[in-house]
Design a protein around this motif. Structure first.
Motif, PDB file in Angstrom:
ATOM      1  N   GLY A   4     -31.905  21.074  -0.243  1.00  0.00           N
ATOM      2  CA  GLY A   4     -31.053  19.981  -0.720  1.00  0.00           C
ATOM      3  C   GLY A   4     -29.633  20.240  -0.279  1.00  0.00           C
ATOM      4  O   GLY A   4     -29.271  21.380   0.042  1.00  0.00           O
ATOM      5  N   GLN A   5     -28.802  19.223  -0.264  1.00  0.00           N
ATOM      6  CA  GLN A   5     -27.421  19.382   0.192  1.00  0.00           C
ATOM      7  C   GLN A   5     -26.434  18.789  -0.794  1.00  0.00           C
ATOM      8  O   GLN A   5     -26.811  18.141  -1.762  1.00  0.00           O
ATOM      9  CB  GLN A   5     -27.244  18.739   1.572  1.00  0.00           C
ATOM     10  CG  GLN A   5     -27.301  17.217   1.570  1.00  0.00           C
ATOM     11  CD  GLN A   5     -26.892  16.632   2.919  1.00  0.00           C
ATOM     12  OE1 GLN A   5     -27.487  16.912   3.940  1.00  0.00           O
ATOM     13  NE2 GLN A   5     -25.871  15.787   2.901  1.00  0.00           N
ATOM     14  N   VAL A   6     -25.161  19.034  -0.526  1.00  0.00           N
ATOM     15  CA  VAL A   6     -24.101  18.349  -1.254  1.00  0.00           C
ATOM     16  C   VAL A   6     -23.650  17.167  -0.403  1.00  0.00           C
ATOM     17  O   VAL A   6     -23.900  17.124   0.799  1.00  0.00           O
ATOM     18  CB  VAL A   6     -22.889  19.265  -1.529  1.00  0.00           C
ATOM     19  CG1 VAL A   6     -23.235  20.319  -2.540  1.00  0.00           C
ATOM     20  CG2 VAL A   6     -22.384  19.909  -0.262  1.00  0.00           C
ATOM     21  N   ASN A   7     -22.983  16.214  -1.008  1.00  0.00           N
ATOM     22  CA  ASN A   7     -22.376  15.130  -0.253  1.00  0.00           C
ATOM     23  C   ASN A   7     -21.117  14.694  -0.988  1.00  0.00           C
ATOM     24  O   ASN A   7     -20.818  15.162  -2.081  1.00  0.00           O
ATOM     25  CB  ASN A   7     -23.346  13.962  -0.065  1.00  0.00           C
ATOM     26  CG  ASN A   7     -23.077  13.221   1.235  1.00  0.00           C
ATOM     27  OD1 ASN A   7     -21.986  13.313   1.797  1.00  0.00           O
ATOM     28  ND2 ASN A   7     -24.067  12.489   1.716  1.00  0.00           N
ATOM     29  N   PHE A   8     -20.370  13.788  -0.375  1.00  0.00           N
ATOM     30  CA  PHE A   8     -19.128  13.341  -0.991  1.00  0.00           C
ATOM     31  C   PHE A   8     -19.450  12.465  -2.193  1.00  0.00           C
ATOM     32  O   PHE A   8     -20.506  11.854  -2.259  1.00  0.00           O
ATOM     33  CB  PHE A   8     -18.284  12.573   0.030  1.00  0.00           C
ATOM     34  CG  PHE A   8     -18.011  13.385   1.257  1.00  0.00           C
ATOM     35  CD1 PHE A   8     -17.131  14.462   1.213  1.00  0.00           C
ATOM     36  CD2 PHE A   8     -18.654  13.107   2.445  1.00  0.00           C
ATOM     37  CE1 PHE A   8     -16.891  15.244   2.320  1.00  0.00           C
ATOM     38  CE2 PHE A   8     -18.420  13.878   3.570  1.00  0.00           C
ATOM     39  CZ  PHE A   8     -17.533  14.947   3.511  1.00  0.00           C
ATOM     40  N   MET A   9     -18.520  12.405  -3.141  1.00  0.00           N
ATOM     41  CA  MET A   9     -18.690  11.564  -4.323  1.00  0.00           C
ATOM     42  C   MET A   9     -19.024  10.140  -3.901  1.00  0.00           C
ATOM     43  O   MET A   9     -18.423   9.615  -2.972  1.00  0.00           O
ATOM     44  CB  MET A   9     -17.394  11.538  -5.137  1.00  0.00           C
ATOM     45  CG  MET A   9     -17.202  12.772  -6.010  1.00  0.00           C
ATOM     46  SD  MET A   9     -18.516  12.964  -7.219  1.00  0.00           S
ATOM     47  CE  MET A   9     -18.227  11.537  -8.240  1.00  0.00           C
ATOM     48  N   GLY A  10     -19.963   9.545  -4.613  1.00  0.00           N
ATOM     49  CA  GLY A  10     -20.305   8.159  -4.294  1.00  0.00           C
ATOM     50  C   GLY A  10     -21.358   8.036  -3.199  1.00  0.00           C
ATOM     51  O   GLY A  10     -21.857   6.961  -2.922  1.00  0.00           O
ATOM     52  N   PHE A  11     -21.693   9.166  -2.547  1.00  0.00           N
ATOM     53  CA  PHE A  11     -22.734   9.125  -1.523  1.00  0.00           C
ATOM     54  C   PHE A  11     -23.981   9.831  -2.010  1.00  0.00           C
ATOM     55  O   PHE A  11     -23.920  10.723  -2.842  1.00  0.00           O
ATOM     56  CB  PHE A  11     -22.260   9.799  -0.227  1.00  0.00           C
ATOM     57  CG  PHE A  11     -21.228   9.000   0.506  1.00  0.00           C
ATOM     58  CD1 PHE A  11     -21.596   8.066   1.460  1.00  0.00           C
ATOM     59  CD2 PHE A  11     -19.876   9.183   0.234  1.00  0.00           C
ATOM     60  CE1 PHE A  11     -20.646   7.329   2.135  1.00  0.00           C
ATOM     61  CE2 PHE A  11     -18.918   8.454   0.905  1.00  0.00           C
ATOM     62  CZ  PHE A  11     -19.302   7.516   1.862  1.00  0.00           C
ATOM     63  N   LYS A  12     -25.125   9.445  -1.459  1.00  0.00           N
ATOM     64  CA  LYS A  12     -26.376  10.087  -1.851  1.00  0.00           C
ATOM     65  C   LYS A  12     -26.551  11.417  -1.102  1.00  0.00           C
ATOM     66  O   LYS A  12     -26.133  11.554   0.037  1.00  0.00           O
ATOM     67  CB  LYS A  12     -27.543   9.138  -1.556  1.00  0.00           C
ATOM     68  CG  LYS A  12     -27.552   7.934  -2.502  1.00  0.00           C
ATOM     69  CD  LYS A  12     -28.961   7.448  -2.723  1.00  0.00           C
ATOM     70  CE  LYS A  12     -29.141   6.612  -3.958  1.00  0.00           C
ATOM     71  NZ  LYS A  12     -28.218   5.527  -4.180  1.00  0.00           N
ATOM     72  N   ALA A  13     -27.152  12.378  -1.804  1.00  0.00           N
ATOM     73  CA  ALA A  13     -27.382  13.704  -1.217  1.00  0.00           C
ATOM     74  C   ALA A  13     -28.861  13.845  -0.864  1.00  0.00           C
ATOM     75  O   ALA A  13     -29.732  13.587  -1.685  1.00  0.00           O
ATOM     76  CB  ALA A  13     -26.965  14.783  -2.207  1.00  0.00           C
ATOM     77  N   THR A  14     -29.097  14.265   0.365  1.00  0.00           N
ATOM     78  CA  THR A  14     -30.469  14.316   0.896  1.00  0.00           C
ATOM     79  C   THR A  14     -31.232  15.556   0.466  1.00  0.00           C
ATOM     80  O   THR A  14     -30.672  16.639   0.378  1.00  0.00           O
ATOM     81  CB  THR A  14     -30.409  14.344   2.450  1.00  0.00           C
ATOM     82  OG1 THR A  14     -29.472  13.388   2.879  1.00  0.00           O
ATOM     83  CG2 THR A  14     -31.744  14.066   3.083  1.00  0.00           C
ATOM     84  N   VAL A  15     -32.543  15.366   0.251  1.00  0.00           N
ATOM     85  CA  VAL A  15     -33.486  16.485   0.186  1.00  0.00           C
ATOM     86  C   VAL A  15     -34.321  16.385   1.468  1.00  0.00           C
ATOM     87  O   VAL A  15     -34.831  15.305   1.791  1.00  0.00           O
ATOM     88  CB  VAL A  15     -34.430  16.371  -1.030  1.00  0.00           C
ATOM     89  CG1 VAL A  15     -35.506  17.456  -0.970  1.00  0.00           C
ATOM     90  CG2 VAL A  15     -33.645  16.457  -2.333  1.00  0.00           C
TER      91      VAL A  15
END
Length: 621
Positions: free
Chosen positions: A80-91
């Motif tokens: 899993g990853q982090v992403n910017f606020m308001g964006f979805k984070a991918t698995v």
């Protein structure tokens, strides 16, 4: 933005990575094949063969990998990853045998906190970070979400970890701050139903969970430094310990061995073997910084431990001694220096230390530590007999590269820290730059030094210094928007170029009639050395400053790296990007082409050092 910029441009081939994100809990894993370590660094998941250290890379994440899980059969890896606020984070679920992306799952906001596979590779459970707070169950075969639920009953709770049952595909556990639950999947109704565990008066924040192999109980490591044992069937607390000596800075990770005894890693770096009956310590080792991963190989005769200091250790169960197998920077790499002429060795610097590496073996040869200080810049003297370095305490320190012995200290070299440094080819002088904007020239004599001149034209931090090959001139780039060419025989400025930018880096073309600069305006600018005029300006990046530029020895290519995390190789005459490297998870701080032109090294703010194949063979001319 990334897709636009790299579209149609060939990618650089990544050859080796020095680095390991030791801040990811349980980020270091041993694959069930017993032959590979699996761990995250930046946007990349690294597979490293244990017997010879050969690395392979799983590329696909667009931001830092925040968690990893490996399925029991070994067929799948999930990250899993982090992403910017308001964006979805991918698995991403990876097919291990093919080393390819099997599925990309997009539901969580901003960060994926934890992942766990069900025992028979049927399901994957994913937990979103603090801004998301939901648990989702995925069907691995159909690559679809079955259902989801808020992780904790009330908004104050924050879930930190999930772990699957070892025998039942429908049961998993979640825990964190103010929440500890056993979940059951009701597949026909597409629901997950939680049962709250009862810990009585004991109020704890759970950092990690380990489920016994037969699913009789779960162990929870807490921030208070103790371990709770909970009956999985009843959800009741059955034991808590150790009673007297708690683990300092909390229990970060627990693994249960075949014998039932535990391996426990704490936030203060203690790693213990402890008894299953009363949690009493049987063996103990102190490691550098907090333990964040324990990975058991096979039946548990051997295990690997990862720490926040970005170190990896190998242990044998019998002697319980730590063997350090890999080291890397755990904070931003500030600069890279190459030995002059040969290009076997290079040095990097960061907070507290300078490290020396061999280009072909990603193994640290030497570490020079100055506690609580940051090394901002470094250079090898041309004769290879010394490393000169610039430190934030205002000192210039000169070290012997073989032993790391301190040969010379120049105290109070600059008022607001020494920020840039370079040595002349004749090895007799050092040019330094400081946070206050001064440029100083020092003469080195046997066992002493003297200040030759202070040049005060810059109004802000000196970011970069390059000396011309005849030792008569140098150029300095500053955050005040000026680059100045100095005569360092008469100590006067010869030429100044000005731009609306904070300059980060400057380079002489090998023929020395042109300079290239870059900085916060994202431009790469070519300048005429004699009249200071701008010859050409390239759009270096679509997002963020460019922090590192280096030109190949034949002058035909240059490389840039910056806040967009992309390594770019350019054709000097054409002014176009020929290749792009995607793998860094942090801003790129510096880039260097090694003089044999077969290798390119880039470093980043997450402590990574990456080695790429340089795509252009050197020309014979």
């Amino acid at each position: 933005a990334m897709a636009v910029e790299t579209h149609g441009v060939p990618q650089l081939e990544l050859e080796a990575v020095i680095g390991f994100n030791g801040h990811v809990f349980s980020g270091l894993r041993v694959h069930p094949d017993r032959e590979h370590l699996i761990y995250p660094l930046g946007c990349t998941v690294i597979l490293k063969r244990i017997k010879d250290g050969k690395q392979e890379f799983l590329h696909g994440h667009t931001n830092n990998v925040s968690c990893i899980s490996v399925s029991k059969s070994g067929s799948y890896i999930a990250s899993g990853q982090v992403n910017f606020m308001g964006f979805k984070a991918t698995v991403i679920i990876w097919d291990y045998a093919q080393r390819t992306i099997y599925a990309q799952l997009l539901l969580h906001k901003a960060k994926v906190e934890a992942l766990a596979f069900s025992p028979n590779d049927k399901y994957l459970v994913s937990l979103g970070g603090q801004d998301d707070g939901s648990i989702v169950i995925w069907n691995i075969e159909t690559k679809q979400a079955i259902c989801g639920s808020p992780a904790s009953a009330h908004s104050a709770g924050h879930c930190l970890t999930v772990q699957y049952s070892n025998t039942n595909d429908n049961i998993f556990v979640s825990a964190g701050s103010g929440t500890l639950r056993v979940w059951e999947l009701d597949l026909p109704n597409r629901k997950i139903r939680p049962t709250e565990c009862n810990t009585g008066k004991l109020k704890r924040i759970v950092k990690c969970i380990e489920v016994a192999e037969d699913d009789q109980f779960i162990l929870c490591g807490t921030t208070s430094g103790d371990i709770m044992k909970i009956n999985l069937k009843t959800g009741l607390l059955s034991d808590c310990g150790p009673v007297k000596t708690k683990y300092s800075l909390g229990v970060n990770v627990i693994r249960i061995l075949k014998s039932g005894n535990l391996l426990v890693g704490s936030g203060s770096g203690t790693f213990t073997l402890c008894s299953k009956t009363n949690f009493k310590t049987l063996k103990e080792v102190q490691l550098e910084k907090g333990v964040t991963s324990i990975a058991i190989r096979g039946e548990g005769q051997q295990f690997f431990v990862g720490t926040e200091a970005a170190q990896m250790y190998r242990f044998n169960y019998v002697d319980f001694k730590a063997e350090l197998i890999s080291t890397s920077h755990n904070s931003a790499v500030k600069d890279v220096a190459i030995t002059f002429g040969t290009s076997e060795l290079f040095a990097t610097c960061s907070e507290e230390d300078i490290r020396l590496w061999h280009i072909d073996k990603p193994k640290e040869l030497l570490r020079i530590t100055v506690p609580n200080m940051t090394c901002n810049s470094l250079d090898f003297m041309a004769d290879g007999h010394s490393i000169i370095s610039a430190w934030n305490d205002g000192k210039i320190r000169v070290f012997a590269p073989e032993s790391g012995r301190l040969m010379l200290v120049i105290d109070n070299a600059h008022r607001m820290g020494v920020t840039a440094i370079a040595g002349t080819r004749d090895c007799k002088r050092i040019v330094s730059g400081g946070g206050e904007g001064q440029v100083r020239v020092w003469e080195l004599q046997p066992r002493c030094h003297r200040l030759l001149e202070t040049m005060k034209e810059h109004k802000a931090t000196v970011a970069c210094i390059k000396i011309k090959s005849d030792d008569k001139e140098c150029v300095t780039a500053s955050a005040d928007g000026a680059c100045i060419i100095w005569d360092i025989v008469r100590f006067v400025s010869l030429q100044m170029v000005i731009a609306n930018t904070l300059f980060r880096t400057v380079c002489y073309h090998p023929e020395e009639y042109q300079l290239i600069t870059s900085g916060t305006d994202r431009k790469v600018t070519y300048w005429d050395v004699y009249d200071g005029s701008a010859i050409r300006e390239l759009e270096g990046s679509q997002s963020g400053a460019i922090n590192g530029v280096h030109i190949s020895q034949d002058g035909k290519h240059f490389v840039t790296g910056g806040d967009d995390k992309l390594v770019k190789v350019w054709d000097y005459m054409e002014g176009v990007v020929t290749h792009v490297g995607i793998a860094h998870g942090g801003s790129i701080t510096s880039t260097k082409i090694f003089s044999n032109n077969q290798t390119l090294v880039s470093t980043s703010a997450d402590g990574a050092i990456l080695r790429w194949r340089f795509p252009h063979p050197p020309s014979s001319s």
